[in-house]
Design a protein around this motif. Structure first.
Motif, PDB file in Angstrom:
ATOM      1  N   UNK A   1       0.836  -1.200   0.000  1.00  0.00           N
ATOM      2  CA  UNK A   1       0.000   0.000   0.000  1.00  0.00           C
ATOM      3  C   UNK A   1       0.877   1.260   0.000  1.00  0.00           C
ATOM      4  N   UNK A   2       0.389   2.301  -0.641  1.00  0.00           N
ATOM      5  CA  UNK A   2       1.172   3.528  -0.779  1.00  0.00           C
ATOM      6  C   UNK A   2       1.572   4.115   0.570  1.00  0.00           C
ATOM      7  N   UNK A   3       0.737   3.934   1.589  1.00  0.00           N
ATOM      8  CA  UNK A   3       1.045   4.533   2.889  1.00  0.00           C
ATOM      9  C   UNK A   3       2.144   3.776   3.647  1.00  0.00           C
ATOM     10  N   UNK A   4       2.631   2.680   3.080  1.00  0.00           N
ATOM     11  CA  UNK A   4       3.729   1.940   3.704  1.00  0.00           C
ATOM     12  C   UNK A   4       5.093   2.295   3.111  1.00  0.00           C
ATOM     13  N   UNK A   5       5.095   3.135   2.120  1.00  0.00           N
ATOM     14  CA  UNK A   5       6.356   3.528   1.497  1.00  0.00           C
ATOM     15  C   UNK A   5       7.115   4.478   2.422  1.00  0.00           C
ATOM     16  N   UNK A   6       8.401   4.252   2.593  1.00  0.00           N
ATOM     17  CA  UNK A   6       9.219   5.068   3.491  1.00  0.00           C
ATOM     18  C   UNK A   6      10.038   6.077   2.680  1.00  0.00           C
ATOM     19  N   UNK A   7       9.863   7.328   3.019  1.00  0.00           N
ATOM     20  CA  UNK A   7      10.541   8.415   2.316  1.00  0.00           C
ATOM     21  C   UNK A   7      11.748   8.900   3.101  1.00  0.00           C
ATOM     22  N   UNK A   8      12.729   9.450   2.405  1.00  0.00           N
ATOM     23  CA  UNK A   8      13.929   9.984   3.045  1.00  0.00           C
ATOM     24  C   UNK A   8      13.716  11.435   3.464  1.00  0.00           C
ATOM     25  N   UNK A   9      12.798  11.641   4.389  1.00  0.00           N
ATOM     26  CA  UNK A   9      12.568  12.987   4.890  1.00  0.00           C
ATOM     27  C   UNK A   9      13.791  13.523   5.643  1.00  0.00           C
ATOM     28  N   UNK A  10      14.563  12.604   6.193  1.00  0.00           N
ATOM     29  CA  UNK A  10      15.658  13.013   7.072  1.00  0.00           C
ATOM     30  C   UNK A  10      16.930  13.391   6.307  1.00  0.00           C
ATOM     31  N   UNK A  11      16.918  13.264   5.002  1.00  0.00           N
ATOM     32  CA  UNK A  11      18.135  13.495   4.239  1.00  0.00           C
ATOM     33  C   UNK A  11      18.227  14.889   3.648  1.00  0.00           C
ATOM     34  N   UNK A  12      19.454  15.262   3.270  1.00  0.00           N
ATOM     35  CA  UNK A  12      19.651  16.517   2.548  1.00  0.00           C
ATOM     36  C   UNK A  12      19.091  16.405   1.134  1.00  0.00           C
ATOM     37  N   UNK A  13      19.030  15.173   0.629  1.00  0.00           N
ATOM     38  CA  UNK A  13      18.422  14.902  -0.670  1.00  0.00           C
ATOM     39  C   UNK A  13      17.208  14.002  -0.444  1.00  0.00           C
ATOM     40  N   UNK A  14      16.105  14.342  -1.093  1.00  0.00           N
ATOM     41  CA  UNK A  14      14.862  13.609  -0.920  1.00  0.00           C
ATOM     42  C   UNK A  14      14.859  12.358  -1.787  1.00  0.00           C
ATOM     43  N   UNK A  15      14.218  11.321  -1.309  1.00  0.00           N
ATOM     44  CA  UNK A  15      14.131  10.096  -2.077  1.00  0.00           C
ATOM     45  C   UNK A  15      13.337   9.051  -1.326  1.00  0.00           C
ATOM     46  N   UNK A  16      13.558   7.805  -1.693  1.00  0.00           N
ATOM     47  CA  UNK A  16      12.851   6.677  -1.076  1.00  0.00           C
ATOM     48  C   UNK A  16      13.858   5.705  -0.489  1.00  0.00           C
ATOM     49  N   UNK A  17      13.528   5.165   0.680  1.00  0.00           N
ATOM     50  CA  UNK A  17      14.382   4.114   1.237  1.00  0.00           C
ATOM     51  C   UNK A  17      14.262   2.844   0.399  1.00  0.00           C
ATOM     52  N   UNK A  18      13.050   2.530   0.008  1.00  0.00           N
ATOM     53  CA  UNK A  18      12.838   1.407  -0.897  1.00  0.00           C
ATOM     54  C   UNK A  18      11.505   1.614  -1.616  1.00  0.00           C
ATOM     55  N   UNK A  19      11.307   0.903  -2.719  1.00  0.00           N
ATOM     56  CA  UNK A  19      10.063   0.982  -3.469  1.00  0.00           C
ATOM     57  C   UNK A  19       9.699  -0.424  -3.917  1.00  0.00           C
ATOM     58  N   UNK A  20       8.930  -1.176  -3.097  1.00  0.00           N
ATOM     59  CA  UNK A  20       8.542  -2.539  -3.462  1.00  0.00           C
ATOM     60  C   UNK A  20       7.574  -2.526  -4.648  1.00  0.00           C
ATOM     61  N   UNK A  21       7.913  -3.269  -5.692  1.00  0.00           N
ATOM     62  CA  UNK A  21       7.070  -3.319  -6.891  1.00  0.00           C
ATOM     63  C   UNK A  21       6.889  -4.761  -7.340  1.00  0.00           C
ATOM     64  N   UNK A  22       5.841  -4.972  -8.124  1.00  0.00           N
ATOM     65  CA  UNK A  22       5.583  -6.264  -8.774  1.00  0.00           C
ATOM     66  C   UNK A  22       5.216  -5.970 -10.207  1.00  0.00           C
TER      67      UNK A  22
END
Length: 404
Positions: free
Chosen positions: A382-403
């Motif tokens: 689910x989209x609400x389980x995606x973890x974002x890199x809010x804590x970084x100087x550069x924005x991104x995703x910790x991971x993006x599980x896909x199928x």
């Protein structure tokens, strides 16, 4: 003056976002009050937040009134860790003024021209295809960040620089530590030192061997006395960090944005020729920069009707400016068919990102290839389980599980 209410300073940095693709609501609220706002930094000191697109361009192209040198009093560091990092010189010409900036940047600029990047495109296409082969062979579900978004730019920059790709786990780990606001001074310092020693070793090896890689040519300049080992090492660290971290973030966020905007996804699938415009729109929309472009005023200068006094820090918040309604009508909407506009994803002025053309090429190749190879690509959580890199100087995703 009686009757004039000065705006309350907003807090900086404010990394939390509302919609994950929107700039911080703190900065957007400040922008509604005007293009230049006071901010209170993490250490209690005051600086100026510039959010207007025209005003940011004014600051970033005025190299007489504004400095990129973190050694100048009043420079607006994001944190104590970043202060130690930048004052060490680790980011080389990115945080330098001319003529030093022009001298060092000029030594590597030829490797990132549009002509050179065009010649690299067939190799980038092969790297993308190989990464997709590996990801598909591993099977679904997969983490798109680890299996694709990090792989492509890491392989490209390693080949360009002459860094062994087999060492990627090491330099990616050091980069993660240095770019995270959750790392303490000791952690950040140790990571910076480890990466510095690693790059210095490659430069040193290149001084004794014939090598036509970019770092090999820097090593030759050291041998000829045109560069010091410290300068070459700092340049190599900058090129490595900037060469993959931002592009990986843009690939991950770009794919997620498309998956959450099915109509835009369908448009790009149906017409891969839209890739060039889609990349520009995604870069504008996802806003990888978390902390903005940092400057310090060296002369009293009027910007957006506000006097920025010499010695005051200035923070140009690029993602907010990229939501400017005059240049980008209905700016909060993702539209890959939007007519091209001059977004600030790669900054502006003499410090415009050296690797902008390379990053564009990687995105223009990677996104259509991914959708062509995996037309049924979808989120595996689910989209609400995606973890974002809010804590970084550069924005991104910790991971993006896909199928698929």
């Amino acid at each position: 003056m009686a009757g004039v209410v000065e705006p309350e300073p907003v807090g900086y940095p404010a990394t939390a976002r509302g919609c994950p693709f929107d700039p911080s609501p703190v900065y957007r609220e400040a922008a509604r009050a005007g293009p230049v706002s006071p901010v209170t930094r993490w250490d209690g000191s005051q600086a100026w937040l510039v959010t207007g697109l025209a005003e940011i361009r004014t600051v970033l192209q005025d190299n007489e009134s504004f400095s990129s040198d973190p050694g100048r009093p009043g420079f607006p560091f994001v944190s104590a860790d970043l202060r130690e990092f930048l004052t060490s010189g680790a980011m080389s010409f990115l945080f330098m003024d001319d003529p030093g900036h022009a001298r060092l940047r000029g030594m590597v600029a030829g490797d990132f021209t549009a002509r050179r990047v065009k010649a690299m495109r067939p190799r980038i296409e092969r790297i993308v295809a190989e990464a997709l082969d590996e990801m598909v062979a591993q099977g679904a579900p997969a983490d798109l960040i680890a299996s694709f978004a990090l792989v492509v730019p890491s392989r490209v920059i390693c080949e360009l620089l002459g860094v062994p790709y087999g060492d990627r786990a090491f330099f990616q780990r050091q980069t993660d530590i240095m770019c995270s606001n959750l790392s303490g001074p000791e952690q950040s310092g140790a990571a910076m030192m480890a990466l510095s020693h690693y790059m210095a070793g490659i430069i040193g090896q290149g001084m004794h061997e014939s090598d036509d890689s970019l770092l090999g040519r820097l090593a030759a300049r050291v041998t000829r006395g045109e560069l010091t080992t410290v300068e070459a090492t700092a340049m190599s660290m900058l090129l490595m960090l900037a060469g993959y971290e931002t592009t990986a973030g843009a690939i991950g966020l770009g794919v997620l944005a498309l998956l959450q905007h099915p109509r835009q996804l369908a448009l790009l699938k149906a017409d891969p020729a839209l890739a060039k415009g889609a990349v520009e729109e995604l870069l504008r929309y996802v806003g990888v920069s978390q902390v903005g472009s940092l400057r310090v005023a060296v002369a009293d200068t009027l910007v957006g009707g506000t006097l920025l006094a010499a010695g005051q820090g200035v923070i140009c918040m690029l993602p907010v400016a990229d939501r400017d309604e005059e240049l980008f009508p209905d700016a909060d909407r993702l539209d890959i068919t939007r007519p091209p506009g001059q977004n600030l994803a790669f900054s502006y002025g003499v410090h415009h990102c050296l690797g902008a053309e390379l990053a564009r090429a990687e995105l223009q190749i990677a996104l259509p290839a991914l959708l062509r190879r995996l037309p049924a690509l979808r989120l595996a959580v689910p989209a609400d389980q995606i973890r974002y890199k809010y804590e970084g100087d550069l924005y991104g995703l910790h991971e993006l599980p896909v199928a698929w």
